[in-house]
Design a protein around this motif. Sequence first.
Motif, PDB file in Angstrom:
ATOM      1  N   VAL A 131       6.400   1.791  50.177  1.00 39.55           N
ATOM      2  CA  VAL A 131       7.208   2.693  49.353  1.00 39.55           C
ATOM      3  C   VAL A 131       7.438   4.021  50.075  1.00 39.55           C
ATOM      4  N   VAL A 132       6.387   4.573  50.702  1.00 43.43           N
ATOM      5  CA  VAL A 132       6.543   5.847  51.402  1.00 43.43           C
ATOM      6  C   VAL A 132       7.587   5.735  52.508  1.00 43.43           C
ATOM      7  N   GLU A 133       7.552   4.648  53.260  1.00 44.66           N
ATOM      8  CA  GLU A 133       8.445   4.514  54.417  1.00 44.66           C
ATOM      9  C   GLU A 133       9.853   4.070  54.023  1.00 44.66           C
ATOM     10  N   ASN A 134      10.017   3.483  52.837  1.00 42.42           N
ATOM     11  CA  ASN A 134      11.315   2.916  52.470  1.00 42.42           C
ATOM     12  C   ASN A 134      11.819   3.405  51.116  1.00 42.42           C
ATOM     13  N   VAL A 146      15.336   3.216  46.090  1.00 48.47           N
ATOM     14  CA  VAL A 146      16.096   3.926  45.063  1.00 48.47           C
ATOM     15  C   VAL A 146      17.577   3.585  45.166  1.00 48.47           C
ATOM     16  N   GLN A 147      18.086   3.514  46.392  1.00 46.70           N
ATOM     17  CA  GLN A 147      19.513   3.240  46.593  1.00 46.70           C
ATOM     18  C   GLN A 147      19.915   1.890  45.995  1.00 46.70           C
ATOM     19  N   GLU A 163       9.686  13.505  45.321  1.00 42.04           N
ATOM     20  CA  GLU A 163      10.416  13.109  44.118  1.00 42.04           C
ATOM     21  C   GLU A 163      11.044  11.726  44.281  1.00 42.04           C
ATOM     22  N   VAL A 164      11.615  11.446  45.447  1.00 37.69           N
ATOM     23  CA  VAL A 164      12.238  10.138  45.642  1.00 37.69           C
ATOM     24  C   VAL A 164      11.179   9.037  45.738  1.00 37.69           C
ATOM     25  N   ILE A 165       9.999   9.371  46.292  1.00 41.68           N
ATOM     26  CA  ILE A 165       8.902   8.389  46.338  1.00 41.68           C
ATOM     27  C   ILE A 165       8.448   8.051  44.917  1.00 41.68           C
ATOM     28  N   GLY A 173       8.300   4.662  40.088  1.00 46.21           N
ATOM     29  CA  GLY A 173       8.481   4.710  38.644  1.00 46.21           C
ATOM     30  C   GLY A 173       7.378   5.454  37.915  1.00 46.21           C
ATOM     31  N   PHE A 174       6.558   6.238  38.637  1.00 46.49           N
ATOM     32  CA  PHE A 174       5.533   7.046  37.978  1.00 46.49           C
ATOM     33  C   PHE A 174       5.185   8.235  38.879  1.00 46.49           C
ATOM     34  N   ARG A 175       4.503   9.236  38.292  1.00 47.71           N
ATOM     35  CA  ARG A 175       4.160  10.456  38.991  1.00 47.71           C
ATOM     36  C   ARG A 175       2.963  10.262  39.928  1.00 47.71           C
ATOM     37  N   LEU A 176       2.864  11.167  40.948  1.00 38.99           N
ATOM     38  CA  LEU A 176       1.787  11.096  41.938  1.00 38.99           C
ATOM     39  C   LEU A 176       1.083  12.465  42.022  1.00 38.99           C
ATOM     40  N   PRO A 177       0.263  12.804  41.021  1.00 38.55           N
ATOM     41  CA  PRO A 177      -0.363  14.140  40.998  1.00 38.55           C
ATOM     42  C   PRO A 177      -1.318  14.379  42.161  1.00 38.55           C
TER      43      PRO A 177
END
Length: 800
Positions: A685-688, A693-694, A731-733, A738-742
């Motif tokens: 997810v981090v790398e792509n 999202v696109q 934000e895009v990650i 589909g959820f927050r990363l505090p």
Amino acid sequence: MSAPDYDFKSLSPYDFEVLARDLLSAHDGITYSTYRVGADGGVDLQAHTEAGVVIAQCKHTPDASKATLVRVARAEREKIARLSRRPIRYVFVTSADISPRDEQEVAEALDFVADAVEVHGRGWLNAVLSEHQHLERRHFKLWLSSTEAISEMLRGGVFLRGESRVRRIQRNYLRFVHHDICTQAEAVLSSSGCVLLTGAPGAGKTAIAEYLLLQWWHRGYRIIVDPRDVDRWWEWVEDDTPTVFFFDDTWGQTRYGDHTSRHYDSDVYEFIETILEKRQGGTQSKLLIMTSRIQVLHDTVRLSDASRRALELVAECRVGIKGLSAEVRSRILFNHVLHGVTDNETRRKLAQGGWWRDIVRHRNYSPRIVELIIARNGHAGSEALVADLLRSLNNPLEIWGSSFKALPDYDQQLLLTLAVMDSRHVPWRKLDPRLENIATNESGFEAAVERLQDSWIACEYVEGVQYFALVDPSQRDYLTLYLSASPSAMSRLIKNTVEFEDLTSICSQGAAIELAGQQRLFSLGEDLFRDVLDICFGVLLGRVRDLWEREMGNKMPIFDSGKGDGELFAVLFTRFIQVVHYHADRYRADSGNAVFPDGWLARELNELTAAGQLAQIETVGELADTLTLLADAFNHFAEHRIHPEIAKATVELEELCRSLWDSRDPQISQVPGDRNHAVELARAVVENAEALVQFVVRPKLHGASTDSIDQEVATYIRISGEPVEFAERLEVIESALGFRLPVSKEVINKLLASTDWEHSSNVGAKVSEYFTQPVQRTTAVSSATPIDALFRSLAPQEES
């Protein structure tokens, strides 16, 4: 190495004078200055003390008899007598092997020239060298001439091109001139464990790098030059042997991307990081020397994140080679003439006048051009030599024009083929098949190699395999320019391509500048293949499709057998995107005609879809990487008016990716809650994230908790050391997941607030400063300098 016993014959008169200066300064504890070379009025070196002036005269006469030395000493006594100030001490230094009795007779011939007279010969010089080993290391022209030194270097090192590389170093050392940049580079390597030498083609980067290699080899270090096997890098860097690594043209020889390894940039970054970390941890035994053309660095910084980070790491280890002083330029020119011109009449004429000033002041002055021209004109007359030097400096790439155009067609095509491949190291099995359809009356490949060897081509055997390279990078520049203006040669080259990568290297140098996102890859500063590829578009696009079909035909049986994996499918997918891209790139040359043959696009898309459905894709990362490939293609076409069939192809590729995602992701075999899946998912997810999202797709968690994913993303960010980038992308990650990363956000904030990161940012700013430093101006050489006397010494010895 054993105690020194040199005859000093490998030194030029100037080299001998500098050696004598250094030895006298070290032995006497005072500083001697070079005064004059040649017709000098009896003074070569002088030192000022509180008691008065000390004068030294250097006579590089290794084979002189006692009678000759006595005669020379009497002539020097007459010169000293004419000086306005009598020296308190006079030192006569000769490279001849003299006995104590000889020394006494020469000293007697110098009676009354000073309060004290000393005569030193070969034995004294070697004795002082043994007491000051750092001077022996610096004056490597002494010890590198021996066969034992070369044999020992080969036994202890690892050389990509084996003995020929070492022999080239030995051949070139006679022409080397030590200057301030050498000292600077040596200091940087000593203190940092790493040095990056940058400059224009032919500026002398490799010469300085080889000087550094010699210094550390003489200190007992193993030398490893241009290693291609990445796995061996780590083996060598982790053992206990003191080692100096040398990567010549680190990021490409004439343009960024010459290296074919898929992960080369990342490997180099990690290797540099390892060397520097070892240095910071107290390990002093691993050193790294790199060179790069400045043009290649510009592309590298712009096109590769991994290489950009690598350059940030070595920002303070970078030494630029530009603005060589007129004196250094002159001495380089002199050394090449001294060792390259043997005819006495030619040397006599070159010793007259100031012809050399026009050479060293020339805006295109390059040590490499000087070397090439003198090497090929060493037996020509003085007028012809000087004329060719000036002509070549006025138009540097034409150095090779007359030679190339005189070659048979087959030889020309062999060189052009080599020029668009990785010209540093091409195995025979890759070069020969690309020439099978070229007609020749000259006995084919082996005969062509024999004709071209050493002048155009360097041949090496590594573990029984024959490899080829162009002898000089400027040859590749010339050949590329030739191809850019020769549609017939380009068409023939395209028709004889064997692998898809052959066309990739050609097309990357001719992509349309109107394509959105197009990055210029060719380091000479122009898209040189643009016009010629427009002319050859029919041959090019036909061959692109042929090679794609061949590759698809070779790979499809693997998928049918159930052995095709995600990585293999990603390669095919990338190839197909390139096929579409190259067709889009030539849309204007096609004058509105159909860009694909009837039915071709649908047929090949069906094949690709079948391969995707059969592929053994087992990780979410493989799926996400494939999506990013497609997203990159969309970015290329987004602002470009493309043919309807190309637009249709991109839509169908998107549908293929969605189909693969929907059918594979829910079925990925993972143990619920397995940490390995959380690690893989975070990386993917981090790398792509932008691609996910696109295309509005979201990975399944498969039992992994949102907290565990957040922890793994945070770990990834912490290791990367790029908090600014992730602050912009967080934000895009989060949208992709589909959820927050505090936890990840907190890690970013802490990194941004840390002093370590502030220092790293400053390093990045320094990188930018390096690219904008003004070129230093060279100073003019006056008509009455030691350089005049140096060139006068070219005359046969009895006349000088």
